[in-house]
Design a protein around this motif. Structure first.
Motif, mmCIF file in Angstrom:
data_model
loop_
_atom_site.group_PDB
_atom_site.id
_atom_site.type_symbol
_atom_site.label_atom_id
_atom_site.label_comp_id
_atom_site.label_asym_id
_atom_site.label_seq_id
_atom_site.Cartn_x
_atom_site.Cartn_y
_atom_site.Cartn_z
ATOM 1 N N GLY A 113 0.806 -1.213 0.000
ATOM 2 C CA GLY A 113 0.000 0.000 0.000
ATOM 3 C C GLY A 113 0.835 1.257 0.000
ATOM 4 N N ALA A 114 1.865 1.290 0.852
ATOM 5 C CA ALA A 114 2.727 2.471 0.937
ATOM 6 C C ALA A 114 3.437 2.721 -0.384
ATOM 7 N N THR A 115 3.905 1.651 -1.034
ATOM 8 C CA THR A 115 4.636 1.804 -2.290
ATOM 9 C C THR A 115 3.720 2.306 -3.400
ATOM 10 N N VAL A 116 2.532 1.711 -3.541
ATOM 11 C CA VAL A 116 1.615 2.104 -4.617
ATOM 12 C C VAL A 116 1.167 3.554 -4.443
ATOM 13 N N VAL A 117 0.788 3.925 -3.219
ATOM 14 C CA VAL A 117 0.330 5.298 -2.975
ATOM 15 C C VAL A 117 1.452 6.294 -3.226
ATOM 16 N N THR A 118 2.646 5.983 -2.730
ATOM 17 C CA THR A 118 3.780 6.894 -2.908
ATOM 18 C C THR A 118 4.109 7.061 -4.384
ATOM 19 N N MET A 119 4.202 5.943 -5.110
ATOM 20 C CA MET A 119 4.528 6.007 -6.528
ATOM 21 C C MET A 119 3.395 6.676 -7.318
#
Length: 450
Positions: A113-119
């Protein structure tokens, strides 16, 4: 029981309560009609106490803390800008940069979740501005975000390692073998390295192929800065912190210096130090990170408790014996059983999260498959890769929801769905590769640990 759980989930009830509530309803109904032994429910306190005192699972909140802290330190934002400069002038270069940064974030945070939202917040507007196809841009971001499922330190591998260890010991007991040997989380971490890197390479090959076949979908971009030397200095400045953290966490595990739980502590401390060095650490940030960590950890463990109760009742009705009999008599032997399990897990990924599948389905099927002679590390990586697709498959793919929440209004949901289809096919192709060459998962653990 499975059908009722799916119906309750479709009605919108929380996963943990759906699992536990369904199990208790079936247990009470069975006791009322005299077809269920109440002794299975009596084992619940011991089972839950064992979960809460499991040292392996301490790695879960620590890795979550590490990922949340890295998200606050804005490492991804700086890294993506620098990586894009490195691939300037190359068709699809920005897409390649997104894949590589996603890989580094996966190896640094392990949280999808953190990676997808950040990217999505950082790279999607830039990709659209530079003429990328919305489907290719959104598909690349969603797919690279799921690398946190397979590239260690992955929370999915931590949870799966604990389940596989119990399944391995149960399979040995089925054969009359009483051995202290287990499947450790470290074994799965090491076994996932090569498949994870191959998957990143396949993503990059796809993006570059699309860029050359259809240049308008992934055009080349120019430089954002004029000073070549300054760009190189900036790249190393942005690349060094996550690399140091990756080496500290994974290096300590590979070298046998630390267990995954101890390495998670190193990662949590390292992420905090990095945030401090970047002057992103304060009382507000620390409070937010602790709240996020507590919220996600409580969700994981509550689902774990619900799944434990569900599996106890399932066994009370003789479900494990039924599965064992079905697999033993299945055409094709162990190959046929493995294909059926992979297909079922893939289909369940359309409606269930990886945590539910890990704690409900894997404990039922894994002991039987291991008893039939499959390598536990290879089986664990195959399941992890299969579970990775659950983040991309509509209608409940969590990566799709994460990106939809931060994508610009002009991006249609149908474009996101179309964008992830090629990457789902790539992940399934990786499963086929691993099934024909198990050494991709077992070779490195065998070399390092014999």
């Amino acid at each position: 029981m499975f059908a009722v759980v799916c119906l309750v989930l479709m009605a919108g009830y929380p996963v943990a309560f759906s699992l536990a509530g369904t199990a208790l309803a079936f247990a009470l109904g069975g006791m009322a009609f005299g077809v269920f032994d109440a002794g299975f429910l009596g084992a619940t306190p011991n089972r839950l106490y064992g979960l809460m005192t499991n040292e392996t699972l301490i790695a879960v909140p620590l890795f979550i803390f590490m990922g949340c802290m890295l998200q606050q330190s804005k490492i991804a934002e700086n890294l993506l800008e620098s990586m894009a400069e490195l691939f300037k002038g190359l068709r699809g270069g920005l897409g390649v940069s997104v894949a590589l940064v996603g890989m580094l974030l996966a190896a640094s945070t392990g949280i999808v979740g953190a990676t997808v939202v950040t990217m999505g917040l950082i790279s999607l507007p830039t990709m659209l501005k530079r003429g990328y196809s919305p489907s290719l841009a959104t598909g690349t971001i969603c797919a690279t975000g799921t690398l946190g499922q397979i590239i260690p330190p992955s929370i999915a591998l931590v949870l799966l390692g604990d389940v596989m260890s119990s399944a391995y010991q149960q399979a040995q007991r089925m054969q009359g073998i009483f051995s202290p040997d287990t499947v450790s989380v470290g074994d799965l971490f090491v076994g996932a390295l090569i498949p994870g890197l191959i998957l990143v390479l396949l993503y990059i090959i796809y993006v570059v192929a699309v860029a050359f076949i259809k240049p308008s979908a992934a055009p080349a971009h120019g430089s954002l800065e004029g000073d070549e030397q300054r760009r190189e200095v900036r790249l190393w400045h942005d690349l060094t912190p996550p690399l140091i953290l990756i080496v500290a966490v994974l290096g300590s595990i590979l070298a046998g210096i630390a267990t995954p739980t101890e390495a998670a502590g190193v990662g949590a401390l390292g992420a905090t130090i990095l945030a401090g060095l970047r002057r992103q650490l304060g009382i507000r940030v620390l409070r937010d990170v602790c709240q996020q960590t507590t919220r996600v950890t409580c969700m994981v463990f509550l689902i774990l408790i619900g799944a434990a109760i569900f599996s106890l009742v399932f066994r009370g009705y003789g479900g494990d014996d039924l599965i064992h009999g079905l697999f033993e008599g299945m055409p094709g032997g162990v190959v046929g059983a493995m294909i059926v399990v992979m297909v079922v897990i893939f289909l369940l990924g359309f409606i269930l999260d990886f945590i539910e599948i890990t704690f409900v389905v894997v404990p039922i099927v894994a002991p039987v498959l291991l008893k039939m002679g499959l390598d536990p590390v290879w089986l664990g990586i195959m399941i992890a890769l299969n579970l990775q697709t659950s983040f991309l498959t509509p209608p409940f793919g969590f990566s799709l929801f994460y990106l939809r929440g931060v994508a610009p209004p002009e991006i249609r949901t149908s474009q996101i769905y179309r964008g992830v289809i090629p990457f789902i096919i790539i992940q399934l192709f990786m499963l086929v590769l691993l099934s024909f060459w198990p050494e991709l998962a077992t070779g490195l653990p065998d070399y390092l640990y014999g």
